[in-house]
Design an enzyme around this catalytic site. Structure first.
Site, PDB file in Angstrom:
ATOM      1  N   ARG A  15     -46.695  57.853 -20.668  1.00 31.26           N
ATOM      2  CA  ARG A  15     -46.164  58.435 -19.596  1.00 31.26           C
ATOM      3  C   ARG A  15     -44.544  58.272 -19.788  1.00 31.26           C
ATOM      4  O   ARG A  15     -43.820  57.727 -20.616  1.00 31.26           O
ATOM      5  CB  ARG A  15     -46.321  57.634 -17.999  1.00 31.26           C
ATOM      6  N   ASN A  86     -40.296  51.893 -27.464  1.00 25.40           N
ATOM      7  CA  ASN A  86     -39.692  52.646 -26.189  1.00 25.40           C
ATOM      8  C   ASN A  86     -40.290  51.957 -24.989  1.00 25.40           C
ATOM      9  O   ASN A  86     -39.716  51.813 -23.880  1.00 25.40           O
ATOM     10  CB  ASN A  86     -40.348  54.030 -26.116  1.00 25.40           C
ATOM     11  N   TYR A 152     -32.727  43.162 -16.807  1.00 27.47           N
ATOM     12  CA  TYR A 152     -32.568  44.563 -17.459  1.00 27.47           C
ATOM     13  C   TYR A 152     -31.508  44.754 -18.502  1.00 27.47           C
ATOM     14  O   TYR A 152     -31.732  44.986 -19.667  1.00 27.47           O
ATOM     15  CB  TYR A 152     -32.819  45.597 -16.564  1.00 27.47           C
TER      16      TYR A 152
HETATM   17  N1  LIG Z   1     -36.260  56.666 -16.969  1.00 34.14           N
HETATM   18  C1  LIG Z   1     -35.151  56.408 -17.129  1.00 34.14           C
HETATM   19  O1  LIG Z   1     -34.206  57.126 -16.352  1.00 34.14           O
HETATM   20  C2  LIG Z   1     -34.747  55.527 -18.240  1.00 34.14           C
HETATM   21  C3  LIG Z   1     -33.211  55.235 -18.623  1.00 34.14           C
HETATM   22  C4  LIG Z   1     -32.668  54.479 -19.640  1.00 34.14           C
HETATM   23  C5  LIG Z   1     -33.511  53.795 -20.192  1.00 34.14           C
HETATM   24  N2  LIG Z   1     -34.981  54.072 -20.188  1.00 34.14           N
HETATM   25  C6  LIG Z   1     -35.821  53.073 -20.925  1.00 34.14           C
HETATM   26  O2  LIG Z   1     -36.857  54.220 -21.488  1.00 34.14           O
HETATM   27  C7  LIG Z   1     -38.159  53.250 -21.519  1.00 34.14           C
HETATM   28  C8  LIG Z   1     -39.138  54.268 -21.039  1.00 34.14           C
HETATM   29  O3  LIG Z   1     -38.866  53.969 -19.509  1.00 34.14           O
HETATM   30  P1  LIG Z   1     -39.695  55.078 -18.470  1.00 34.14           P
HETATM   31  O4  LIG Z   1     -38.500  55.350 -17.565  1.00 34.14           O
HETATM   32  O5  LIG Z   1     -40.252  55.994 -19.244  1.00 34.14           O
HETATM   33  O6  LIG Z   1     -40.629  53.960 -17.896  1.00 34.14           O
HETATM   34  P2  LIG Z   1     -42.122  54.240 -17.424  1.00 34.14           P
HETATM   35  O7  LIG Z   1     -42.398  55.627 -16.960  1.00 34.14           O
HETATM   36  O8  LIG Z   1     -42.412  52.852 -16.498  1.00 34.14           O
HETATM   37  O9  LIG Z   1     -43.043  53.971 -18.762  1.00 34.14           O
HETATM   38  C9  LIG Z   1     -43.029  52.738 -19.442  1.00 34.14           C
HETATM   39  C10 LIG Z   1     -44.150  52.601 -20.435  1.00 34.14           C
HETATM   40  O10 LIG Z   1     -44.277  51.635 -21.269  1.00 34.14           O
HETATM   41  C11 LIG Z   1     -45.553  51.090 -21.285  1.00 34.14           C
HETATM   42  N3  LIG Z   1     -45.441  49.453 -20.940  1.00 34.14           N
HETATM   43  C12 LIG Z   1     -44.855  48.731 -20.091  1.00 34.14           C
HETATM   44  N4  LIG Z   1     -45.025  47.610 -20.531  1.00 34.14           N
HETATM   45  C13 LIG Z   1     -45.831  47.351 -21.911  1.00 34.14           C
HETATM   46  C14 LIG Z   1     -46.283  46.603 -22.648  1.00 34.14           C
HETATM   47  N5  LIG Z   1     -46.076  45.100 -22.522  1.00 34.14           N
HETATM   48  N6  LIG Z   1     -46.710  46.608 -23.872  1.00 34.14           N
HETATM   49  C15 LIG Z   1     -47.200  48.121 -24.042  1.00 34.14           C
HETATM   50  N7  LIG Z   1     -46.604  49.290 -23.398  1.00 34.14           N
HETATM   51  C16 LIG Z   1     -45.813  48.843 -22.230  1.00 34.14           C
HETATM   52  C17 LIG Z   1     -46.070  51.573 -20.032  1.00 34.14           C
HETATM   53  O11 LIG Z   1     -47.477  51.526 -20.122  1.00 34.14           O
HETATM   54  P3  LIG Z   1     -48.412  50.395 -19.517  1.00 34.14           P
HETATM   55  O12 LIG Z   1     -47.874  50.227 -18.351  1.00 34.14           O
HETATM   56  O13 LIG Z   1     -49.802  51.152 -19.365  1.00 34.14           O
HETATM   57  O14 LIG Z   1     -48.561  49.445 -20.595  1.00 34.14           O
HETATM   58  C18 LIG Z   1     -45.510  52.938 -20.081  1.00 34.14           C
HETATM   59  O15 LIG Z   1     -46.251  53.885 -21.036  1.00 34.14           O
HETATM   60  C19 LIG Z   1     -38.004  51.872 -21.374  1.00 34.14           C
HETATM   61  O16 LIG Z   1     -37.360  51.186 -22.285  1.00 34.14           O
HETATM   62  C20 LIG Z   1     -36.503  52.257 -20.279  1.00 34.14           C
HETATM   63  O17 LIG Z   1     -35.759  50.914 -20.228  1.00 34.14           O
HETATM   64  C21 LIG Z   1     -35.386  54.727 -19.119  1.00 34.14           C
END
Ligand SMILES: NC(=O)c1ccc[n+]([C@@H]2O[C@H](COP(=O)([O-])OP(=O)(O)OC[C@H]3O[C@@H](n4cnc5c(N)ncnc54)[C@H](OP(=O)(O)O)[C@@H]3O)[C@@H](O)[C@H]2O)c1
Length: 246
Positions: A15, A86, A152
């Protein structure tokens, strides 16, 4: 087809940004193993990507689970060319009030998870004929002190420095290591943040382009680093934040 036939492991690929990166890679001809803890909803999310995207269970906090993943992918596809580390989590609240378990979960997932993924993937990545690629996921908050986001911010800063160090260590083994540093993206955690009016009204004016980024814009940057276009980029933090001034 910038990634034709290449094999990518995308943690957190079920996701949010990880799913968008998986989509971008499949569109460029890659095989993608999207790995996460939760199976529910993951297979449905990946279905539109077709048979070149599959789900594999992993908990990046557990080195054994990560090794099982990378060995299974290498066995099934004959190797691994690209690791996108990621998977990430966030817990908000002032540092002094943060529960120890929350602090530990963020460190275990964002930083230790990267460490485990890199160690498990390198033996496979160094055999990549295309040249191995590691893309770690940082954040604009990795270089911007943000009250309420200590765990974070600290882990993302560490992700960047760890990546720069291993970029030097792994170059002789034919592997490049770079970070993506997204700002406010209308996907995943960013989408949730936008719904918090108090937070969003504070940060929105700091984006020079005046809008959130899209998941596709982050995926395009990941394709750039993963493909031959990124062959001479190593130890870099690529900001995708619309010009974030703070
Ligand atoms: N969205 C933004 O605006 C943004 C901005 C800057 C950086 N980021 C970074 O981008 C990355 C993805 O963020 P997102 O916004 O897409 O978050 P998200 O929608 O919450 O998705 C997080 C993903 O990581 C998986 N995950 C979490 N803990 C895990 C674990 N212990 N083992 C394996 N998988 C795990 C989740 O699946 P499960 O929970 O099923 O394991 C999910 O697939 C992160 O590193 C975040 O810090 C995001």
């Amino acid at each position: 087809m910038k990634l034709k036939g290449r094999v990518a492991v995308v943690t957190g690929g079920t996701r949010g940004l990880g799913l968008r990166i998986a989509e971008g890679f499949v569109a460029e001809g890659a095989y993608v193993v999207a790995a996460a803890r939760g199976e529910e909803g993951a297979r449905e999310a990946l279905e539109p990507l077709g048979e070149r995207a599959v789900f594999h269970r992993v908990d990046v906090r557990d080195p054994e689970s990560v090794r099982t993943l990378t060995d299974a992918v290498a066995e099934a596809y004959g190797g691994i060319d690209i690791l996108v580390a990621n998977a990430g989590v966030s817990r908000s609240g002032p540092a002094v009030g943060l529960a120890g378990a929350d602090w530990a979960d963020v460190v275990d997932t964002n930083l230790n998870g990267l460490f485990h993924c890199v160690r498990a993937a390198v033996p496979h990545l160094e055999r990549s004929r295309a040249g191995g690629r590691i893309i770690a996921m940082s954040s604009a908050l990795g270089s911007r002190p943000t009250p309420g986001a200590s765990s974070y911010c600290a882990t993302k800063a560490a992700v960047e420095m760890f990546s720069k160090v291993i970029a030097l260590e792994l170059a002789p083994r034919g592997i490049t290591v770079n970070c993506l540093s997204p700002g406010f993206i209308d996907e995943g955690m960013g989408k949730l943040l936008k719904r918090n009016e108090a937070v969003w009204s504070k940060y929105a004016p700091k984006i020079s382009l005046g809008r959130m980024g899209s998941g596709a814009e982050v995926a395009d940057a990941a394709v750039y680093l993963a493909a031959d276009s990124g062959s001479y980029v190593n130890g870099h933090v690529l900001e995708i934040n619309g010009g974030l001034g703070w």
